[in-house]
Scaffold this motif. Structure first.
Motif, PDB file in Angstrom:
ATOM      1  N   ILE A 170      24.411  24.712  86.667  1.00  0.00           N
ATOM      2  CA  ILE A 170      24.609  24.436  85.237  1.00  0.00           C
ATOM      3  C   ILE A 170      25.077  25.687  84.497  1.00  0.00           C
ATOM      4  CG2 ILE A 170      23.447  23.782  83.073  1.00  0.00           C
ATOM      5  CD1 ILE A 170      21.754  21.827  84.674  1.00  0.00           C
ATOM      6  N   GLY A 171      24.604  26.841  84.916  1.00  0.00           N
ATOM      7  CA  GLY A 171      25.159  28.085  84.411  1.00  0.00           C
ATOM      8  C   GLY A 171      24.459  28.653  83.188  1.00  0.00           C
ATOM      9  N   PRO A 172      24.761  29.923  82.897  1.00  0.00           N
ATOM     10  CA  PRO A 172      24.000  30.676  81.902  1.00  0.00           C
ATOM     11  C   PRO A 172      24.012  30.071  80.494  1.00  0.00           C
ATOM     12  CG  PRO A 172      25.472  32.124  83.148  1.00  0.00           C
ATOM     13  CD  PRO A 172      25.798  30.737  83.550  1.00  0.00           C
ATOM     14  N   ALA A 173      25.186  29.844  79.920  1.00  0.00           N
ATOM     15  CA  ALA A 173      25.237  29.440  78.509  1.00  0.00           C
ATOM     16  C   ALA A 173      24.522  28.111  78.292  1.00  0.00           C
ATOM     17  CB  ALA A 173      26.679  29.341  78.046  1.00  0.00           C
ATOM     18  N   ALA A 174      24.818  27.133  79.137  1.00  0.00           N
ATOM     19  CA  ALA A 174      24.223  25.809  78.942  1.00  0.00           C
ATOM     20  C   ALA A 174      22.710  25.859  79.168  1.00  0.00           C
ATOM     21  CB  ALA A 174      24.872  24.790  79.874  1.00  0.00           C
ATOM     22  N   LEU A 175      22.272  26.611  80.157  1.00  0.00           N
ATOM     23  CA  LEU A 175      20.833  26.699  80.397  1.00  0.00           C
ATOM     24  C   LEU A 175      20.127  27.392  79.247  1.00  0.00           C
ATOM     25  CD1 LEU A 175      20.699  27.472  84.214  1.00  0.00           C
ATOM     26  CD2 LEU A 175      19.796  25.449  83.044  1.00  0.00           C
ATOM     27  N   ALA A 176      20.744  28.471  78.738  1.00  0.00           N
ATOM     28  CA  ALA A 176      20.143  29.178  77.607  1.00  0.00           C
ATOM     29  C   ALA A 176      19.985  28.217  76.435  1.00  0.00           C
ATOM     30  CB  ALA A 176      21.002  30.371  77.209  1.00  0.00           C
ATOM     31  N   LEU A 177      20.969  27.359  76.280  1.00  0.00           N
ATOM     32  CA  LEU A 177      20.930  26.391  75.191  1.00  0.00           C
ATOM     33  C   LEU A 177      19.808  25.369  75.425  1.00  0.00           C
ATOM     34  CD1 LEU A 177      22.530  26.089  72.666  1.00  0.00           C
ATOM     35  CD2 LEU A 177      24.005  24.473  73.829  1.00  0.00           C
ATOM     36  N   GLY A 178      19.693  24.906  76.664  1.00  0.00           N
ATOM     37  CA  GLY A 178      18.610  23.977  76.981  1.00  0.00           C
ATOM     38  C   GLY A 178      17.261  24.608  76.677  1.00  0.00           C
ATOM     39  N   ILE A 179      17.124  25.865  77.039  1.00  0.00           N
ATOM     40  CA  ILE A 179      15.851  26.563  76.816  1.00  0.00           C
ATOM     41  C   ILE A 179      15.643  26.817  75.330  1.00  0.00           C
ATOM     42  CG2 ILE A 179      14.727  28.794  77.212  1.00  0.00           C
ATOM     43  CD1 ILE A 179      16.218  28.319  80.141  1.00  0.00           C
ATOM     44  N   ARG A 180      16.747  27.049  74.606  1.00  0.00           N
ATOM     45  CA  ARG A 180      16.657  27.185  73.153  1.00  0.00           C
ATOM     46  C   ARG A 180      15.990  25.952  72.541  1.00  0.00           C
ATOM     47  NH1 ARG A 180      17.121  24.797  69.035  1.00  0.00           N
ATOM     48  NH2 ARG A 180      18.467  25.069  67.233  1.00  0.00           N
ATOM     49  N   ALA A 224      17.729  36.336  80.461  1.00  0.00           N
ATOM     50  CA  ALA A 224      16.335  36.295  80.011  1.00  0.00           C
ATOM     51  C   ALA A 224      15.906  34.851  79.774  1.00  0.00           C
ATOM     52  CB  ALA A 224      16.173  37.105  78.732  1.00  0.00           C
ATOM     53  N   ALA A 225      16.793  34.085  79.129  1.00  0.00           N
ATOM     54  CA  ALA A 225      16.461  32.678  78.860  1.00  0.00           C
ATOM     55  C   ALA A 225      16.143  31.968  80.163  1.00  0.00           C
ATOM     56  CB  ALA A 225      17.620  32.004  78.140  1.00  0.00           C
ATOM     57  N   ILE A 226      16.975  32.191  81.177  1.00  0.00           N
ATOM     58  CA  ILE A 226      16.798  31.468  82.439  1.00  0.00           C
ATOM     59  C   ILE A 226      15.511  31.904  83.134  1.00  0.00           C
ATOM     60  CG2 ILE A 226      17.780  31.110  84.729  1.00  0.00           C
ATOM     61  CD1 ILE A 226      20.557  31.291  83.402  1.00  0.00           C
ATOM     62  N   GLN A 227      15.212  33.201  83.108  1.00  0.00           N
ATOM     63  CA  GLN A 227      13.969  33.646  83.753  1.00  0.00           C
ATOM     64  C   GLN A 227      12.766  33.059  83.029  1.00  0.00           C
ATOM     65  OE1 GLN A 227      15.039  34.787  86.554  1.00  0.00           O
ATOM     66  NE2 GLN A 227      17.004  34.921  85.474  1.00  0.00           N
ATOM     67  N   GLN A 228      12.837  33.021  81.710  1.00  0.00           N
ATOM     68  CA  GLN A 228      11.742  32.399  80.961  1.00  0.00           C
ATOM     69  C   GLN A 228      11.667  30.913  81.276  1.00  0.00           C
ATOM     70  OE1 GLN A 228      12.037  33.604  76.759  1.00  0.00           O
ATOM     71  NE2 GLN A 228      12.644  35.627  77.508  1.00  0.00           N
ATOM     72  N   GLY A 229      12.838  30.334  81.503  1.00  0.00           N
ATOM     73  CA  GLY A 229      12.884  28.934  81.903  1.00  0.00           C
ATOM     74  C   GLY A 229      12.191  28.731  83.245  1.00  0.00           C
ATOM     75  N   LYS A 230      12.348  29.693  84.145  1.00  0.00           N
ATOM     76  CA  LYS A 230      11.669  29.592  85.446  1.00  0.00           C
ATOM     77  C   LYS A 230      10.159  29.628  85.268  1.00  0.00           C
ATOM     78  CE  LYS A 230      15.357  31.775  88.183  1.00  0.00           C
ATOM     79  NZ  LYS A 230      15.773  33.026  88.847  1.00  0.00           N
ATOM     80  N   VAL A 231       9.703  30.521  84.395  1.00  0.00           N
ATOM     81  CA  VAL A 231       8.262  30.608  84.150  1.00  0.00           C
ATOM     82  C   VAL A 231       7.764  29.287  83.551  1.00  0.00           C
ATOM     83  CG1 VAL A 231       6.453  31.799  82.859  1.00  0.00           C
ATOM     84  CG2 VAL A 231       8.341  33.109  83.859  1.00  0.00           C
ATOM     85  N   MET A 232       8.537  28.778  82.561  1.00  0.00           N
ATOM     86  CA  MET A 232       8.142  27.519  81.935  1.00  0.00           C
ATOM     87  C   MET A 232       8.117  26.386  82.954  1.00  0.00           C
ATOM     88  SD  MET A 232      10.538  28.190  78.628  1.00  0.00           S
ATOM     89  CE  MET A 232      10.628  26.583  77.914  1.00  0.00           C
ATOM     90  N   ALA A 233       9.124  26.345  83.792  1.00  0.00           N
ATOM     91  CA  ALA A 233       9.217  25.276  84.788  1.00  0.00           C
ATOM     92  C   ALA A 233       8.071  25.387  85.796  1.00  0.00           C
ATOM     93  CB  ALA A 233      10.556  25.334  85.501  1.00  0.00           C
ATOM     94  N   THR A 234       7.700  26.614  86.127  1.00  0.00           N
ATOM     95  CA  THR A 234       6.637  26.818  87.103  1.00  0.00           C
ATOM     96  C   THR A 234       5.290  26.386  86.534  1.00  0.00           C
ATOM     97  OG1 THR A 234       7.858  28.636  88.082  1.00  0.00           O
ATOM     98  CG2 THR A 234       5.498  28.545  88.544  1.00  0.00           C
ATOM     99  N   LEU A 235       5.011  26.823  85.302  1.00  0.00           N
ATOM    100  CA  LEU A 235       3.749  26.410  84.667  1.00  0.00           C
ATOM    101  C   LEU A 235       3.694  24.892  84.571  1.00  0.00           C
ATOM    102  CD1 LEU A 235       3.524  29.109  81.843  1.00  0.00           C
ATOM    103  CD2 LEU A 235       2.257  29.028  84.006  1.00  0.00           C
ATOM    104  N   ASP A 236       4.846  24.321  84.217  1.00  0.00           N
ATOM    105  CA  ASP A 236       4.932  22.870  84.081  1.00  0.00           C
ATOM    106  C   ASP A 236       4.665  22.176  85.413  1.00  0.00           C
ATOM    107  OD1 ASP A 236       5.798  20.605  82.332  1.00  0.00           O
ATOM    108  OD2 ASP A 236       7.305  20.394  83.918  1.00  0.00           O
ATOM    109  N   TRP A 237       5.208  22.763  86.472  1.00  0.00           N
ATOM    110  CA  TRP A 237       5.062  22.181  87.814  1.00  0.00           C
ATOM    111  C   TRP A 237       3.596  22.168  88.231  1.00  0.00           C
ATOM    112  CZ3 TRP A 237       3.607  23.926  92.748  1.00  0.00           C
ATOM    113  CH2 TRP A 237       4.042  23.133  93.825  1.00  0.00           C
ATOM    114  N   PHE A 238       2.902  23.279  87.970  1.00  0.00           N
ATOM    115  CA  PHE A 238       1.485  23.335  88.342  1.00  0.00           C
ATOM    116  C   PHE A 238       0.662  22.376  87.479  1.00  0.00           C
ATOM    117  CE2 PHE A 238       2.613  27.368  90.456  1.00  0.00           C
ATOM    118  CZ  PHE A 238       1.976  27.134  91.662  1.00  0.00           C
ATOM    119  N   LYS A 239       1.046  22.293  86.215  1.00  0.00           N
ATOM    120  CA  LYS A 239       0.350  21.385  85.316  1.00  0.00           C
ATOM    121  C   LYS A 239       0.470  19.940  85.818  1.00  0.00           C
ATOM    122  CE  LYS A 239       0.883  20.819  80.539  1.00  0.00           C
ATOM    123  NZ  LYS A 239       1.610  21.308  79.371  1.00  0.00           N
TER     124      LYS A 239
END
Lengths: 248, 113, 595, 129
Positions: A170-180, A224-239
């Motif tokens: 999906i790539g940087p810009a679109a992912l950053a936007l999703g995370i936004r 940065a957005a994507i790495q934060q997205g990874k953290v969010m996705a990981t917490l979500d996965w464990f939840k």
């Protein structure tokens, strides 16, 4: 002073006559306050009207004039000739995209990726407009503000080797936007949007080269957005793992 | 598109990255260079006691588990990025399989001391 | 023969007005198919460059009455008061909708939307997203629009002609850039949202794309253009590039000084300056917060007195925001800092910014009513390309972004209703028009074998003629000269020979089609400027220096009759606010105890 | 007509720019992370075989080839540490209200923690042996 010139090596590709791109050299007047886009326009207006490229606002906010300048993804409206003078400048279309013609790339994949992250506010309950705006504290605003600054210039796609290696990323810009939008206090589309953001083509495609943030002219820092997205996705996965469905 | 199960390995990768970034410089310097060179003088018996201390064995196991998964994760992507995209699935199995085996060996060493 | 691309509503232009209209149609009737035809990708539209903000009454200290009065007096009483009233009442709803759609409006500490003052305002009411308001609004609209499956995106399609059958408009002929295909995109309603025409002038804040395409299309279809003589010069553009330094810089407290460091605006009926450290500075409707026409005119007077600075790109004055301090500049005006650093080579934290007036906005446009309707059934217009009119002789800063939303939405809603009852078009008639237009473009540009004019020279001659003759101050003679030169350029345009005769992404062809539009728009501007023998707002005739309500409290309408432009007149709607004197400074009716 | 041209991605893309090369080196640090982890397992395993086996092991490790190899490994591990710390503020930004804690502060804090951990490690090792 007025006679000084600079060489622009421009990648040309005209689908009606060329089988593959080739470089063409132009000698352009050198002016200290000219940007690469000024030079391209001079060529188009006075030397060779067949040279095609996109541009619009010439003030670094519309995002249409991104090109490779000496191998780096840049906005040509704020890349000055003086940075390179007296050496020649090589101008190519953004890499990792198909060339439509000359310096014009095909944007279709990008637009598709943009849609995938659902870049709009998703609400379960829609507030009637008569009830006025949502409240959002400055702190809540700043959580996502930086990631909302993307001008869709796609320099980050040209800088990202993953986009080149795996076009489905999906790539940087679109992912950053999703995370936004995930970080926006007004949004309730977490689950829906996570399906894409936390997918294999989403943040998990990123290997954190970090070059997207290096070339970003608006300091969006998509890496940065994507790495934060990874953290969010990981917490979500464990939840999701720990909590049964429907109780989240 | 469905959510990925990547968090399972990514959390090990991230944990391993953080642990090794913090501890490996001194760990490698002290144990693999200074100790053999004798810069840090150690009595063999005492060293055995130190290395065999339950806390050190626990540390060794955690380092192995997280370090191996961290390494496996990076290795997996590096190999794919170097052009082995077609082999992505076997590479993934190989990397995490290796890390799992390594971790089990570490566990066995730690327990059977 | 290529099939017609059939839809219900065709929207031309993907900026704020076009996207708002598209969403409005989709919301009003999800069964309608909407085509959004834009010559560039929508998020590149010039809305993106708007910086300062969008006006709407939201705070308790403000009132609709204030907003209406500011707008009407700012317009030098040439605005239609019913339209202004309606606009002001709908403005908060539209900006709130944008907020609901995710626009990152700057906030007050309590979480409510923050506002800032702009020129000509009695009370601060400009909503802003730092100083990238247009950018955030456009991207919010585009991203929100992406969710509507009813919309078909014709990105990078250039509309060249309106399809008219009988007395109704049924779509456009458009050229797809990447293939060069010329197709008919039809619908029972067309909404023109193509923006302004600043590029008719050589020195403008406007993007390259603002070439008055929609205005020209309407004019050629027999629809009048209204108030085309009113061209807004923004007082603070960067010399050379014309890049805009937002009015918000003054709204936040920036001051303007001449070469002696003197705040010269006090000499031009804009009130007395307060010290920048005075807590009451900046005072609304005073000095730097006067309206744009007055500030730009003051610059010309200073220049004539020899009190401006000289630079390689002409005379300039200084906009000083240093006293705001780095923190506030970074927080409220980061883009100003970025632009000044990049394009003026100075950091406004430490040095004042060189600025001069620059063509910014066309108050005039396609003549519409409050629903965006034109005299041609099925044809609507909204945004800068339209003239409702709420801007009259001088638009107030931060009204135009809101205008795009209010009237984009209204046009969309009305069009959605209209198409339900409008008769079906006769496809073969439209098909024939498409073929004729395709043949014209091929013959005139692509298949042409000779011609002695180069595009750029014709364009530059036209632009310089307009700047010289129809600039901030005009006379009968200067406009007449401009008109003759524009007519000459139109003749020379027929002799233009392109380098590029291919079809795939032929940007030179687009430039030619754009110049053709600009020449028509320039012609309309000249005719309107000649006909209005008075001075009002942005139209300053030195041979008729006073406002003349008796003869010219009217909208000018330029219309093509038998191919010849004619100027006609239409009364201004006056409801509750009789024309008065525009007062700024101490006597502007301003509360003295401002915070 | 349209005939979009697709440019191939060269296998050597990571040599095209120093940043890409540095990225590749960073990723290769993983090899040494794996190596040092396994080496430590071996060390403990030898220790489990008794003092003599451990001495022999350490004696072997004294060889210049081994030392050089470990020095190279240490360099890669330091690269890993440096890059990991540098990215932490991006991955987990710290905010105080609307203000973001500057990246430099977060990076410096990590190095301070590293220093403390390192001292403790060495002191423990030296004191107990």
């Amino acid at each position: 002073m007025a006679d000084e010139t600079i060489i622009l090596r421009v990648l040309r590709y005209r689908p009606e006559q060329d089988s593959e791109p080739t470089f063409q050299e132009y000698e352009v007047p050198y002016r200290k306050d000219w940007v690469v886009l000024d030079a391209l326009n001079w060529i188009k207006e006075y030397k060779d009207g067949t040279l095609s490229f996109r541009w619009s606002c010439r003030m670094g906010v519309c995002g249409s004039c991104g090109m490779m300048v000496n191998g780096r993804a840049r906005l040509t409206c704020n890349t000055f000739l003086r940075e390179f003078y007296p050496n020649p400048i090589t101008v190519e279309p953004l890499v990792n995209f198909d060339i439509e013609r000359d310096l014009v790339i095909c944007m279709d994949p990008f637009i598709e990726k943009l849609k995938r992250v659902k870049p709009w506010i998703i609400r379960e309950d829609v507030k009637p407009v008569e009830d006025g705006p949502y409240e959002q504290s400055p702190a809540e605003l700043y959580r996502y503000k930086q990631f909302s600054m993307c001008i869709n210039c796609m320099l980050c796609y040209a800088a990202c080797p993953v986009v080149g290696l795996h076009p489905e990323f999906i790539g940087p810009a679109a992912l950053a936007l999703g995370i936004r939008y995930l970080l926006d206090s007004r949004d309730q589309g977490w689950d829906e949007r996570m399906e894409e953001v936390a997918s294999h083509d989403g943040v998990w495609g990123c290997t954190f080269v970090g070059e997207c943030s290096e070339v970003c002219p608006k300091h969006v820092d998509p890496a940065a957005a994507i790495q934060q997205g990874k953290v969010m996705a990981t917490l979500d996965w464990f939840k999701r793992l720990l909590m049964p469905r429907g109780q989240r | 598109m469905a959510r990925s199960n990547e968090p399972a390995v990514w959390s090990l990768f991230a944990g391993g990255g953080a642990l090794t970034a913090l501890i490996l410089p001194v760990h490698a310097l002290a144990l693999t260079i200074l100790l053999p060179l004798g810069v840090i003088e150690a009595d063999s018996e005492k060293l055995v006691a130190f290395l065999g201390h339950p806390l050190f064995r626990l540390y060794m196991f955690v380092l192995a588990l997280l370090g191996l998964f961290h390494g496996a994760h990076r290795l997996r992507f590096t190999l794919i990025d170097l052009g082995l995209h077609a082999l992505a699935t076997p590479i993934t199995w190989l990397c995490y399989g290796g890390a799992t085996i390594g971790s089990l060996v570490a566990l066995w060493v730690a327990v059977s001391f | 023969m290529a099939e017609l691309l059939k839809h219900d509503v065709v929207i031309v232009g993907g900026g704020a007005a076009g996207l708002r209209a598209a969403i409005a149609v989709a919301e009003r009737n999800p069964n309608l198919s909407v085509a959004v035809v834009s010559k560039i990708y929508p998020m590149r539209s010039h809305t993106v460059s708007a910086e300062g903000g969008a006006a709407a009454v939201i705070k308790a200290n403000d009132s609709f009455e204030h907003h209406i009065y500011d707008t009407i007096s700012g317009a030098d009483w040439l605005a239609d008061q019913d339209a202004v009233e309606l606009f002001v009442h709908e403005a908060p709803k539209e900006l709130t909708l944008l907020e609901h759609w995710g626009c990152p409006w700057s906030r007050d500490p309590d979480g409510t939307v923050a506002v800032r003052p702009f020129g000509g305002m009695k009370i601060e009411r400009t909503w802003f997203a730092a100083d990238k308001t247009g950018f955030h609004m456009l991207h919010t609209l585009y991203q929100t629009a992406l969710r509507y499956v009813e919309l078909t995106w014709y990105d990078e399609w250039f509309a060249t002609k309106l399809l008219v059958d009988g007395d109704r408009c049924y779509g456009v002929v458009a050229l797809e850039l990447r293939t060069g295909a010329i197709r008919g995109i039809t619908g029972k309603a067309v909404i023109l949202c193509t923006g302004g025409a600043g590029r008719v002038f050589p020195f403008t804040t406007n993007a390259i794309t603002k070439t008055g395409d929609g205005m020209a299309l309407a004019l050629r279809a027999g629809v009048p253009l209204k108030d085309m003589e009113f061209i807004q010069y923004h007082p603070t553009g960067l010399p050379g590039t014309g890049i805009l330094i937002t009015e918000a810089a003054r709204g936040e407290g920036g001051i303007m000084v001449n070469k002696d460091g003197y705040r010269y605006l006090q000499d031009y009926g804009l009130g007395k300056p307060l010290d920048v450290n005075d807590p009451r500075h900046p005072v609304k409707r005073t000095m730097e917060l006067g309206p744009r026409d007055k500030l730009s005119q003051a610059f010309v007077m200073e220049m004539r007195k020899g009190r401006t600075l000289k630079g390689p790109y002409g005379d300039y004055v200084l906009l000083d925001i240093r006293h705001l301090g780095e923190k506030k500049i970074n927080e409220k005006l980061p883009f100003v800092r970025e632009l000044a650093r990049n394009y003026a080579g100075i950091d406004p934290v430490y040095e004042p910014i060189p600025v001069r007036p620059v063509v910014h906005y066309v108050m005039g446009g396609v003549d519409t009513d409050v629903d965006g309707r034109t005299v041609l059934d099925g044809l609507y217009a909204a945004g800068e390309c339209a003239c409702v009119s709420i801007n009259g002789a001088n638009r107030l800063g931060s009204n135009s972004l809101t205008e795009c939303l209010v009237f984009g939405a209204r046009a969309g809603h009305h069009a959605a209703e209209y198409v339900a009852s409008a008769p079906d078009p006769n496809d073969s008639v439209l098909q024939k028009q498409v073929e004729e237009e395709a043949a014209r473009i091929r013959k005139q540009f692509l298949e042409k074998t000779e011609g002695k004019e180069r595009l750029v020279t014709v364009r530059k001659d036209m632009q310089n003629a307009m700047e010289d003759g129809v600039g901030i101050y005009r006379t009968e003679q200067s406009v007449q000269q401009a008109l003759e030169k524009v007519l000459e350029c139109r003749e020379r345009f027929k002799e233009v020979y392109l380098d590029d005769h291919t079809v795939s992404f032929n940007t030179e062809l687009i430039s030619a089609l754009e110049l053709e539009c600009m020449l028509d728009v320039a012609l309309a501007m000249c005719h309107a400027a000649l006909a209005r023998r008075e001075s009002r707002g942005a139209h300053q005739r030195e041979d008729h220096p006073n406002r003349d309500d008796e003869n010219f409290l009217k909208h000018s309408l330029v219309v093509l009759r038998d191919g010849q432009p004619k100027v006609e007149w239409k009364d201004v709607v006056i409801t509750k606010w009789p024309p008065g004197e525009r007062k700024y400074g101490a006597d502007s009716g301003l509360p003295t105890d401002q915070k | 007509m349209r005939r979009p041209y697709r440019r191939p991605m060269p296998k050597t893309w990571w040599l095209k720019h120093p940043h890409y090369t540095l990225f590749m080196l960073r990723e290769l640090s993983a090899v040494f992370v794996i190596y040092f982890a396994l080496w430590t397992v071996c060390l403990v395993q030898r220790a489990g075989q008794g003092a003599e086996a451990l001495s022999r092991f350490l004696q072997t490790m004294k060889g210049p080839g081994w030392i050089l190899w470990h020095l190279i490994g240490l360099a890669f591990v330091l690269l890993h540490t440096y890059t990991w710390f540098a990215t932490a503020p991006k991955v987990m930004p710290v905010r105080r209200g609307a203000e973001k804690v500057p990246d430099g502060v977060i990076i410096a804090a990590q190095w301070i923690v590293l220093l403390i951990v390192s001292v403790i490690f060495v002191v423990l090792l030296a004191a107990t042996t």
